[in-house]
Enzyme design. Sequence first.
Site, PDB file in Angstrom:
ATOM      1  N   SER A   7       0.957  -1.377  -0.289  1.00 40.55           N
ATOM      2  CA  SER A   7       0.081  -0.037  -0.180  1.00 40.55           C
ATOM      3  C   SER A   7       1.198   0.928  -0.040  1.00 40.55           C
ATOM      4  O   SER A   7       2.377   0.835   0.640  1.00 40.55           O
ATOM      5  CB  SER A   7      -0.767   0.023   1.577  1.00 40.55           C
ATOM      6  OG  SER A   7      -1.267   0.993   1.423  1.00 40.55           O
TER       7      SER A   7
ATOM      8  N   TYR B 150      -1.364  -1.071  10.108  1.00 41.67           N
ATOM      9  CA  TYR B 150      -1.681  -1.394   8.932  1.00 41.67           C
ATOM     10  C   TYR B 150      -0.241  -0.882   7.053  1.00 41.67           C
ATOM     11  O   TYR B 150      -0.397  -2.439   7.683  1.00 41.67           O
ATOM     12  CB  TYR B 150      -2.849  -0.538   8.679  1.00 41.67           C
ATOM     13  CG  TYR B 150      -3.021  -0.805   7.150  1.00 41.67           C
ATOM     14  CD1 TYR B 150      -3.677  -1.695   6.254  1.00 41.67           C
ATOM     15  CD2 TYR B 150      -2.589  -0.098   6.107  1.00 41.67           C
ATOM     16  CE1 TYR B 150      -3.770  -1.617   4.846  1.00 41.67           C
ATOM     17  CE2 TYR B 150      -2.843  -0.063   4.180  1.00 41.67           C
ATOM     18  CZ  TYR B 150      -3.587  -1.302   3.878  1.00 41.67           C
ATOM     19  OH  TYR B 150      -3.816  -1.897   2.897  1.00 41.67           O
TER      20      TYR B 150
END
Length: 255
Positions: free
Chosen positions: A150, A163
């Site tokens: 990401s 995350y």
Amino acid sequence: MTTGKLEGLMMDKRVAIVTGASRGIGAAVARRLAADGLAVVVNYVTGQNRAEAVVRDIVAESGHGVAIGADVSDPADAAALFEAAEAVFGGVDVVVNNAGVMQPGLVSLADTSDDLYERIVSINLGGTFNMLRLAATRLRDNGRIVNFSSSVVGLRPAGYAVYAATKAAVETMTAIFAKEMGPRGIAVTAVAPGPVGTELFLTGKTPEMVERIAAATPLGRLGTPEDVAGVVSFLVGGDGGWINGAVIRANGGMV
């Protein structure tokens, strides 16, 4: 395991497993790879109806696909996914590790619960690890592996510590695994999307928040699942073989 209907199977096709492929980016990747001529395993955990709809789309375009349920964060389920793919298609050439979860909005590290931490780590990092470990022995020579990271890894926004940490670990594993699999002609890369207008991304965000995020990209818009699927298509296709160990930040220039 639940398999979808197959019609006119050709065993000489390259075979791809796409994890988390019942919706969003994963579904777009599955459809694109099928359009590129690969037989595709559409993996899901809870979205059986959506996964089977993706397979119907693939078959309607004269492609070959099968929906197989498996929780890749469970090592036994991940192994069963490979076994089912091999039973249906005869082998596996491509693995796209798309399965992952986002946290529900901004959560500071101090406010991250044990349950949330374990869920994010087990799926985003553990699921990728399980699939890579199996791919080391089950993937056919000269195959391709595409992991999903990401762009939060580079942006490092507050509220995404756990995350982002899992995705940074995926990038590190990608670079190392590329060196380990290189002697077999298997290229390992990662794609790190920026904001993409999927159900998963849009949930919990107001229209104003979405507009602000879109405006933060130089191109002035959110990405689409198809934007990301095109990058994956290139990496696993004939022109992507010399790219190995790299992370492609498919984010419209957001830095």
